[in-house]
Design an enzyme around this catalytic site. Structure first.
Site, PDB file in Angstrom:
ATOM      1  N   HIS A 184       0.856  -1.197   0.000  1.00  0.00           N
ATOM      2  CA  HIS A 184       0.000   0.000   0.000  1.00  0.00           C
ATOM      3  C   HIS A 184       0.886   1.240   0.000  1.00  0.00           C
ATOM      4  CE1 HIS A 184      -3.790   2.121   1.861  1.00  0.00           C
ATOM      5  NE2 HIS A 184      -3.083   2.968   1.119  1.00  0.00           N
TER       6      HIS A 184
ATOM      7  N   HIS B  87       1.256   4.990  -2.295  1.00  0.00           N
ATOM      8  CA  HIS B  87       0.866   5.879  -3.402  1.00  0.00           C
ATOM      9  C   HIS B  87       2.134   6.555  -3.898  1.00  0.00           C
ATOM     10  CE1 HIS B  87      -3.447   5.624  -2.253  1.00  0.00           C
ATOM     11  NE2 HIS B  87      -2.919   5.429  -1.069  1.00  0.00           N
TER      12      HIS B  87
ATOM     13  N   HIS C 138      -9.606   1.231  -1.019  1.00  0.00           N
ATOM     14  CA  HIS C 138      -9.536   1.811   0.319  1.00  0.00           C
ATOM     15  C   HIS C 138     -10.949   1.734   0.907  1.00  0.00           C
ATOM     16  CE1 HIS C 138      -5.765   3.428  -1.065  1.00  0.00           C
ATOM     17  NE2 HIS C 138      -5.593   4.225  -0.036  1.00  0.00           N
TER      18      HIS C 138
ATOM     19  N   GLU D 279     -11.110   3.495   6.236  1.00  0.00           N
ATOM     20  CA  GLU D 279      -9.997   4.333   6.741  1.00  0.00           C
ATOM     21  C   GLU D 279     -10.648   5.414   7.606  1.00  0.00           C
ATOM     22  OE1 GLU D 279      -8.011   6.634   3.697  1.00  0.00           O
ATOM     23  OE2 GLU D 279      -6.284   7.094   4.977  1.00  0.00           O
TER      24      GLU D 279
ATOM     25  N   ASP E 189       1.883   3.932   2.945  1.00  0.00           N
ATOM     26  CA  ASP E 189       0.836   4.787   2.365  1.00  0.00           C
ATOM     27  C   ASP E 189       1.416   5.988   1.611  1.00  0.00           C
ATOM     28  OD1 ASP E 189      -1.755   5.447   1.740  1.00  0.00           O
ATOM     29  OD2 ASP E 189      -2.374   6.030   3.754  1.00  0.00           O
ATOM     30  N   ASP E 190       1.736   7.066   2.325  1.00  0.00           N
ATOM     31  CA  ASP E 190       2.286   8.292   1.709  1.00  0.00           C
ATOM     32  C   ASP E 190       3.486   8.743   2.549  1.00  0.00           C
ATOM     33  OD1 ASP E 190       0.031   8.929  -0.313  1.00  0.00           O
ATOM     34  OD2 ASP E 190      -1.031   8.624   1.573  1.00  0.00           O
TER      35      ASP E 190
END
Ligand code: ADE
Ligand code: ZN
Length: 336
Positions: A14, A16, A194, A197, A275-276
């Site tokens: 996961h 981005h 997603h 969340e 994630d980010d």
């Protein structure tokens, strides 16, 4: 424990790619593309990275991605992330990219995918990293726009493994994308989304029943519905959990209250992901180290999380076996 985490080969499920855009590279690319950004210094950028919810973050994330114009920009972005994979001992990664973030600004789909693909080839050659691509539809846009993206992707179908669903969750339930997911699956893409969340448990139900996802991204809120937990276990669906993201977006107040251990204890196949990472303060090792400390996870639990990532990746069974052997080798070496 830190050394143990570092030494383990890992998979990331996961991530981005636009969320791995470090301020230093953002400044460099903005300058060469002559695009003004609302920050004067790196410190100013970092100060702006204080979020009170998902939307707060997304506004800044989309603005940052706005400096990416040329194939070379996407190549540089991806190579910087692959370098972090190498430094974090991530040997397999499944990278999400948001085509609409770029096509909406007039950048061709081809420009994005070609930059990413060139980086994928070079990262494999330079560091031996394997990677797959997940094309994510932006859920704040219409299903029609997702269909347009699906159409644009078809000439590059062989380069893309899965489709995902991201962006503003509240008010944009998975069922909004029922038709485009159905056609995406017919075209050979694996569905993920997603869900849970920020959104309610109903959105997780829709992701599994309506979109028929093979994996749930985040999914933390499933713990609010015991029937859902049982269903996730029964259907053998993995969750791609992102501890530092949850903390920075205030989906958990403090890391000691993070649901990761509860998920594992319920028998859910949880995995750890970043994630980010450029926005949330850490790549894979940092996510493992911080959540391990906060929840006092054992070495066995860390190994379970690492094995889950390989087992529930979209790699071939043969490749999974090779990966799991590598994990066992490191575990045995450390225990001997
Ligand atoms: N896009 C990038 N990061 C995201 C996240 N954590 N949730 C939803 N959409 C995203
Ligand atoms: Zn995400």
């Amino acid at each position: 424990m830190k050394d143990f985490i570092k030494a383990l080969p890992k998979a990331e499920l996961h991530l981005h790619i636009e969320g791995s855009f470090e301020p230093e590279l953002m400044f460099e690319i903005a300058q060469r593309n002559q695009i003004a950004i609302p920050y004067k210094t790196i410190d100013e950028v970092k100060k702006a990275y204080q979020f009170s919810c998902l939307q707060d973050f997304l506004d800044i994330y989309y603005a940052g991605a706005g400096v990416l114009i040329h194939e070379q920009d996407f190549y540089d972005l991806a190579m910087a992330y692959y370098q972090k994979c190498y430094e974090n001992n991530v040997i397999h990664t499944e990278i999400m990219f948001d085509p609409q973030t770029h096509t909406e600004r007039g950048i061709a789909f081809e420009t994005v995918i070609n930059g990413l693909q060139k980086a994928r080839i070079d990262a494999k050659e330079k560091w031996g990293i394997n990677s797959l691509f997940i094309m994510s539809y932006l859920r704040h846009l219409s299903e029609e726009s997702a269909f347009e993206t699906l159409k644009q992707s078809l000439p590059y179908k062989d380069l893309i493994t899965a489709v995902g669903l991201d962006s503003s969750e509240m008010g944009n339930p998975p069922s909004k994308f029922k038709n485009v997911f159905e056609v995406s699956v017919k075209e050979g893409y694996i569905p993920v989304a997603h869900a849970g969340e920020e959104g309610p448990t109903e959105y997780i139900w829709e992701a599994i029943d309506v979109l028929k996802v093979a994996r749930i991204d985040h999914g933390n809120r499933c713990l609010e519905d015991e029937n859902l937990v049982q269903e996730i276990v029964k259907r053998d669906l993995a969750l791609t959990v992102c501890p530092l993201s949850n903390l920075e977006l205030r989906n958990t107040d403090v890391l000691t209250n993070h649901p990761l251990k509860k998920l594992l204890d319920k028998g859910i196949k949880a995995t750890v992901n970043s994630d980010d990472p450029a926005y949330f303060g850490g790549y894979m090792n940092a996510n493992f180290v911080k959540v391990q400390e906060a929840l006092n996870l054992s070495k066995e639990e860390i190994v379970t999380l690492v094995r889950n990532s390989f087992n529930y990746s979209f790699a071939t069974d043969e490749q999974k076996e090779i990966y799991l052997k590598k994990v066992n080798e490191v575990v045995n070496e450390i225990n001997s």
